[in-house]
Design a protein around this motif. Sequence first.
Motif, PDB file in Angstrom:
ATOM      1  N   LEU A 119      43.116  20.689  41.011  1.00 56.97           N
ATOM      2  CA  LEU A 119      43.273  20.945  42.454  1.00 56.97           C
ATOM      3  C   LEU A 119      44.743  21.202  42.780  1.00 56.97           C
ATOM      4  N   HIS A 120      45.632  20.528  42.060  1.00 51.27           N
ATOM      5  CA  HIS A 120      47.065  20.741  42.291  1.00 51.27           C
ATOM      6  C   HIS A 120      47.501  22.119  41.803  1.00 51.27           C
ATOM      7  N   VAL A 121      46.893  22.601  40.731  1.00 49.54           N
ATOM      8  CA  VAL A 121      47.186  23.955  40.266  1.00 49.54           C
ATOM      9  C   VAL A 121      46.748  24.965  41.330  1.00 49.54           C
ATOM     10  N   ILE A 122      45.578  24.732  41.900  1.00 48.83           N
ATOM     11  CA  ILE A 122      45.084  25.644  42.951  1.00 48.83           C
ATOM     12  C   ILE A 122      46.055  25.646  44.126  1.00 48.83           C
ATOM     13  N   LEU A 123      46.495  24.453  44.561  1.00 51.06           N
ATOM     14  CA  LEU A 123      47.458  24.371  45.670  1.00 51.06           C
ATOM     15  C   LEU A 123      48.759  25.074  45.286  1.00 51.06           C
ATOM     16  N   GLY A 124      49.201  24.866  44.046  1.00 56.62           N
ATOM     17  CA  GLY A 124      50.421  25.533  43.584  1.00 56.62           C
ATOM     18  C   GLY A 124      50.288  27.038  43.626  1.00 56.62           C
ATOM     19  N   MET A 125      49.091  27.549  43.277  1.00 52.81           N
ATOM     20  CA  MET A 125      48.851  29.002  43.300  1.00 52.81           C
ATOM     21  C   MET A 125      48.886  29.518  44.737  1.00 52.81           C
ATOM     22  N   ILE A 126      48.294  28.756  45.652  1.00 53.65           N
ATOM     23  CA  ILE A 126      48.282  29.160  47.068  1.00 53.65           C
ATOM     24  C   ILE A 126      49.717  29.247  47.584  1.00 53.65           C
ATOM     25  N   ILE A 127      50.538  28.269  47.213  1.00 51.15           N
ATOM     26  CA  ILE A 127      51.946  28.272  47.633  1.00 51.15           C
ATOM     27  C   ILE A 127      52.655  29.492  47.061  1.00 51.15           C
ATOM     28  N   LEU A 128      52.418  29.790  45.770  1.00 48.56           N
ATOM     29  CA  LEU A 128      53.086  30.943  45.148  1.00 48.56           C
ATOM     30  C   LEU A 128      52.616  32.258  45.780  1.00 48.56           C
ATOM     31  N   VAL A 129      51.331  32.328  46.167  1.00 50.56           N
ATOM     32  CA  VAL A 129      50.840  33.543  46.837  1.00 50.56           C
ATOM     33  C   VAL A 129      51.569  33.716  48.170  1.00 50.56           C
ATOM     34  N   ALA A 130      51.728  32.624  48.909  1.00 50.21           N
ATOM     35  CA  ALA A 130      52.434  32.695  50.201  1.00 50.21           C
ATOM     36  C   ALA A 130      53.873  33.166  49.991  1.00 50.21           C
ATOM     37  N   VAL A 131      54.513  32.633  48.952  1.00 47.61           N
ATOM     38  CA  VAL A 131      55.894  33.026  48.657  1.00 47.61           C
ATOM     39  C   VAL A 131      55.933  34.505  48.261  1.00 47.61           C
ATOM     40  N   LEU A 132      54.939  34.937  47.479  1.00 49.76           N
ATOM     41  CA  LEU A 132      54.881  36.334  47.042  1.00 49.76           C
ATOM     42  C   LEU A 132      54.746  37.275  48.238  1.00 49.76           C
ATOM     43  N   ILE A 133      53.872  36.926  49.168  1.00 50.43           N
ATOM     44  CA  ILE A 133      53.660  37.773  50.357  1.00 50.43           C
ATOM     45  C   ILE A 133      54.965  37.911  51.135  1.00 50.43           C
ATOM     46  N   LYS A 134      55.656  36.786  51.338  1.00 55.07           N
ATOM     47  CA  LYS A 134      56.917  36.836  52.099  1.00 55.07           C
ATOM     48  C   LYS A 134      57.980  37.607  51.313  1.00 55.07           C
ATOM     49  N   THR A 135      57.945  37.493  49.998  1.00 52.79           N
ATOM     50  CA  THR A 135      58.900  38.247  49.181  1.00 52.79           C
ATOM     51  C   THR A 135      58.654  39.733  49.341  1.00 52.79           C
ATOM     52  N   LYS A 136      57.355  40.134  49.299  1.00 52.04           N
ATOM     53  CA  LYS A 136      57.011  41.551  49.421  1.00 52.04           C
ATOM     54  C   LYS A 136      57.432  42.098  50.785  1.00 52.04           C
ATOM     55  N   ARG A 137      57.428  41.212  51.788  1.00 50.14           N
ATOM     56  CA  ARG A 137      57.813  41.649  53.151  1.00 50.14           C
ATOM     57  C   ARG A 137      59.323  41.596  53.346  1.00 50.14           C
ATOM     58  N   GLY A 138      60.027  41.278  52.296  1.00 55.12           N
ATOM     59  CA  GLY A 138      61.485  41.279  52.373  1.00 55.12           C
ATOM     60  C   GLY A 138      62.059  40.114  53.152  1.00 55.12           C
ATOM     61  N   LYS A 139      61.302  39.024  53.243  1.00 53.34           N
ATOM     62  CA  LYS A 139      61.768  37.876  54.029  1.00 53.34           C
ATOM     63  C   LYS A 139      62.859  37.087  53.298  1.00 53.34           C
ATOM     64  N   TYR A 140      62.996  37.280  52.008  1.00 58.24           N
ATOM     65  CA  TYR A 140      63.984  36.510  51.235  1.00 58.24           C
ATOM     66  C   TYR A 140      65.100  37.432  50.792  1.00 58.24           C
ATOM     67  N   ALA A 141      66.270  36.859  50.661  1.00 61.18           N
ATOM     68  CA  ALA A 141      67.431  37.667  50.248  1.00 61.18           C
ATOM     69  C   ALA A 141      68.361  36.784  49.433  1.00 61.18           C
ATOM     70  N   LYS A 142      69.436  37.407  48.958  1.00 63.08           N
ATOM     71  CA  LYS A 142      70.424  36.676  48.153  1.00 63.08           C
ATOM     72  C   LYS A 142      70.952  35.479  48.930  1.00 63.08           C
ATOM     73  N   GLN A 143      71.146  35.680  50.251  1.00 66.43           N
ATOM     74  CA  GLN A 143      71.747  34.595  51.036  1.00 66.43           C
ATOM     75  C   GLN A 143      70.696  33.539  51.415  1.00 66.43           C
ATOM     76  N   GLU A 144      69.462  33.931  51.571  1.00 64.42           N
ATOM     77  CA  GLU A 144      68.447  32.984  52.078  1.00 64.42           C
ATOM     78  C   GLU A 144      67.143  33.144  51.292  1.00 64.42           C
TER      79      GLU A 144
END
Lengths: 194, 86
Positions: free
Chosen positions: A140-165
Amino acid sequence: MKANVIESVEPKLLPGDFAIWIFIFAELLVFGIFFLIYAVVRAQNVDLFNQYQDTLNREIGAINTLLLITASFFVVKAVHAIREGDSASCANWLYASLGAGTGFLILKSTEFYAKFSAGISMDTNTFYFFYISLTLFHYLHVILGMIILVAVLIKTKRGKYAKQEHTGVETGASYWHMVDLVWIILFPLVYIIR
Amino acid sequence: MNNLKNVTTLWLVMMALTISTYMLGALGFSGTTVVMLLLLTILIKSTFIIRDFMELRGVSTLWKVIMYGWLGVVTLGIAIAYIASA
């Protein structure tokens, strides 16, 4: 003679959001207690645990360990990439880690399916109670970890993250590494030690 | 660049340690010496994850004490329980 000036090096902050670390510490405490209880109960039922440990699929356990460690490695690469401001590369490494994580879940599901379809459950005996509850809890923790990584991936694809933040990437990474750290102990403890 | 090379090396070392752990199990090795070897492997891999993957190298001592303390108590507890039953 140059005086030995001891620079007071300011300690680094924990990577990512501090809140995730409270969650990580709490989860590690629960898993730690679970591991110690397993070790003590095993000590009181050595023959039973040795006998039924032999029914486990060590190959799947080992491959799953390789997959989780590799997924963790890919997550480290994702963090390094975003620190360089390279969102595309960060996203690619996150895709790769999700691929390895999916591999873990598929193999783990087949392992559970084989046991459950053989009529084995947490009620079968003490060993299976611990084996199923511990590995299911981690699953169940792996599943939660995957959900978190998917959320991070989506925000990364939208350019929400940068070198500074890029706190979000580090937050997701820290949680994922905790899931890997737990399995690094769980696999030898349940599948190998006898 | 150095940090990336270091992380890649650690990943490969952990993969090798995992395969050696599996081989011990598959070949049916058991007993106190083997278990202590397995626990040492756990300590090595976990230290790599905590120090280099989680990047807790250089954080405040409190966090290091929590993480490595947790690791030490868990592995020591497993060792003691095993020896007590061997």
